[in-house]
Write an enzyme that holds these catalytic residues in place. Structure first.
Site, PDB file in Angstrom:
ATOM      1  N   GLU A   1       1.168 -14.168  -1.389  1.00 37.90           N
ATOM      2  CA  GLU A   1       1.967 -14.177  -2.619  1.00 37.90           C
ATOM      3  C   GLU A   1       3.368 -13.626  -2.385  1.00 37.90           C
ATOM      4  O   GLU A   1       4.258 -13.843  -3.200  1.00 37.90           O
ATOM      5  CB  GLU A   1       1.265 -13.375  -3.713  1.00 37.90           C
ATOM      6  CG  GLU A   1       0.034 -14.056  -4.301  1.00 37.90           C
ATOM      7  CD  GLU A   1       0.361 -15.212  -5.241  1.00 37.90           C
ATOM      8  OE1 GLU A   1       1.467 -15.205  -5.830  1.00 37.90           O
ATOM      9  OE2 GLU A   1      -0.479 -16.122  -5.375  1.00 37.90           O
TER      10      GLU A   1
ATOM     11  N   TYR B   1       2.913  -8.581  -8.855  1.00 39.43           N
ATOM     12  CA  TYR B   1       1.960  -8.363  -7.761  1.00 39.43           C
ATOM     13  C   TYR B   1       2.599  -8.692  -6.416  1.00 39.43           C
ATOM     14  O   TYR B   1       2.503  -7.914  -5.459  1.00 39.43           O
ATOM     15  CB  TYR B   1       0.722  -9.223  -7.975  1.00 39.43           C
ATOM     16  CG  TYR B   1      -0.210  -9.249  -6.788  1.00 39.43           C
ATOM     17  CD1 TYR B   1      -1.069  -8.191  -6.513  1.00 39.43           C
ATOM     18  CD2 TYR B   1      -0.230 -10.348  -5.925  1.00 39.43           C
ATOM     19  CE1 TYR B   1      -1.920  -8.209  -5.414  1.00 39.43           C
ATOM     20  CE2 TYR B   1      -1.084 -10.377  -4.831  1.00 39.43           C
ATOM     21  CZ  TYR B   1      -1.917  -9.307  -4.576  1.00 39.43           C
ATOM     22  OH  TYR B   1      -2.747  -9.338  -3.487  1.00 39.43           O
TER      23      TYR B   1
ATOM     24  N   LEU C   1      -5.613   6.387  -4.836  1.00 46.21           N
ATOM     25  CA  LEU C   1      -4.301   5.981  -4.341  1.00 46.21           C
ATOM     26  C   LEU C   1      -3.155   6.550  -5.173  1.00 46.21           C
ATOM     27  O   LEU C   1      -2.000   6.527  -4.737  1.00 46.21           O
ATOM     28  CB  LEU C   1      -4.192   4.457  -4.307  1.00 46.21           C
ATOM     29  CG  LEU C   1      -4.385   3.815  -2.928  1.00 46.21           C
ATOM     30  CD1 LEU C   1      -5.791   4.057  -2.413  1.00 46.21           C
ATOM     31  CD2 LEU C   1      -4.079   2.322  -2.965  1.00 46.21           C
TER      32      LEU C   1
ATOM     33  N   GLY D   1     -10.866   0.449  -1.100  1.00 39.41           N
ATOM     34  CA  GLY D   1     -11.294  -0.835  -1.647  1.00 39.41           C
ATOM     35  C   GLY D   1     -12.605  -1.316  -1.069  1.00 39.41           C
ATOM     36  O   GLY D   1     -12.870  -2.517  -1.036  1.00 39.41           O
TER      37      GLY D   1
ATOM     38  N   LYS E   1       3.296  -6.097  -3.374  1.00 41.65           N
ATOM     39  CA  LYS E   1       2.764  -6.332  -2.036  1.00 41.65           C
ATOM     40  C   LYS E   1       3.877  -6.338  -0.992  1.00 41.65           C
ATOM     41  O   LYS E   1       3.686  -5.880   0.149  1.00 41.65           O
ATOM     42  CB  LYS E   1       1.992  -7.652  -1.992  1.00 41.65           C
ATOM     43  CG  LYS E   1       0.555  -7.553  -2.478  1.00 41.65           C
ATOM     44  CD  LYS E   1      -0.299  -6.706  -1.534  1.00 41.65           C
ATOM     45  CE  LYS E   1      -1.751  -6.696  -1.926  1.00 41.65           C
ATOM     46  NZ  LYS E   1      -2.563  -5.819  -1.038  1.00 41.65           N
TER      47      LYS E   1
ATOM     48  N   SER F   1      -0.054 -10.025   1.543  1.00 42.56           N
ATOM     49  CA  SER F   1      -0.520 -11.202   0.818  1.00 42.56           C
ATOM     50  C   SER F   1       0.443 -12.372   0.951  1.00 42.56           C
ATOM     51  O   SER F   1       1.662 -12.193   1.000  1.00 42.56           O
ATOM     52  CB  SER F   1      -0.680 -10.853  -0.666  1.00 42.56           C
ATOM     53  OG  SER F   1      -0.872 -12.014  -1.452  1.00 42.56           O
TER      54      SER F   1
END
Length: 324
Positions: free
Chosen positions: A125, A147, A57, A8, A151, A123
């Site tokens: 989240e 998501y 990945l 990333g 995570k 995260s």
């Protein structure tokens, strides 16, 4: 010279991290996916200072080959499908990159460079429907999006590899961190870009979803320093990274439009298309452990962050159109 491998690297965090590590004298190598184009805008100023290797990945062998070639001392896994909204339209792909991709990274490390140190980008989240406020390392998780779920898998598989195989592997549970390099699809950058276009007469409205959602917003440049600090500790551990303050989207709007002497209420319209199927209403960190053990504290306040982003978008639009 220590070597760092970053997945990333072309993203917001990857570009700031590469800058930080280069300043510290590291050899910096970034993993990039093979593409017919070269979307390296965020690291254009670093291309002659970093090395890039091709891997993916989704492909275990390519990751093992990259690690065997680079022999990194530190590995930072920042790559993911990172946009929450897309995780509902592409949940399987999100799981492949953001969840299973972490396992592939850890397995490649275990088989090729087990003495390296590994950082996983977790995260806030993962907290989702928050079980306590503020959120700290011991707060139970309750993700509210594909998501967030992906995570959470990445977070726990990192813990599992640390405990099962004795790897130096840590997770940084980062709350929202923004900058002028944030993608235009994210609400903060959508706002500051919209403010710039409206101020320059190139747009007349800005459409958004939930204005009452509250987030703990910090500066990405501060947060990559926390990542580095985590890998310098004697014993690996996981850390919550945030400012400890929370602001609503409405407050972000007030600050952004106010910075250019405009009233946001004249331009912003709520649009159901931008509402989440399952909303995350409030995220706010307790970064006490990071302050105590890492000596880390944020340096850019909320107001300064918003103004920085608005000013950068104004400058970008003016430069693009040749406006003084």
């Amino acid at each position: 010279m220590r070597t760092a491998l970053i997945t990333g690297i072309t993203g917001q965090d990857g570009s700031y991290l590469a800058e930080l590590l280069l300043a510290k004298g590291y050899r910096v190598v970034g993993i990039v996916r093979r593409s017919s184009t070269t979307p390296y805008e965020r690291i254009a100023h670093l291309v002659d200072k970093v090395e890039l290797v091709s891997a993916d990945l989704l492909d275990q062998t390519s990751l093992m080959d990259a690690m065997a070639e680079v022999k990194p001392d530190e590995i930072y896994n920042l790559a993911a499908q990172s946009f929450v909204a897309t995780s509902w339209t592409q949940p399987v792909l999100t799981g492949e990159f953001t969840a299973t991709g972490v396992t592939r990274m850890l397995e490649a490390m275990r088989r090729t460079v087990p003495r390296s140190r590994f950082y996983q980008a977790s995260s806030s989240e993962m907290f989702g429907l928050v079980q306590e406020t503020p959120q700290r390392e011991s707060t139970p998780f309750y993700p509210r999006s594909p998501y967030g779920v992906a995570k959470l898998y990445g977070h726990w598989i990192t813990v599992n590899y640390r405990e099962s195989f004795g790897l130096y592997a840590v997770s940084g549970i980062l709350f929202n961190h923004e900058s002028p390099r944030r993608g235009l699809e994210f609400v903060t950058r959508k706002i500051t870009d919209g403010v710039a276009r409206i101020k320059l007469g190139r747009a007349t409205e800005l459409r958004l979803g939930n204005l009452e959602a509250r987030r703990d917003w910090g500066f990405a440049g501060d947060y990559v320093d926390a990542m580095w600090r985590m890998l310098q500790q004697e014993t690996p551990g996981d850390y919550v990274i945030g400012t400890g303050e929370t602001f609503s989207v409405r407050q972000f709007l007030e600050e952004a439009f106010g910075h250019v002497d405009l009233d946001w209420r004249e331009f912003v319209k709520q649009d159901e298309r931008f509402m989440r199927p399952a909303e995350v209403d409030l995220l706010v960190s307790d970064p006490a452990k990071a302050a105590r053990e890492l000596g880390w504290r944020p340096t850019v306040p909320f107001k300064g962050l918003v103004q920085m982003m608005v000013d950068a978008d104004l400058a970008r639009h003016r430069a693009a159109k040749g406006v003084g």
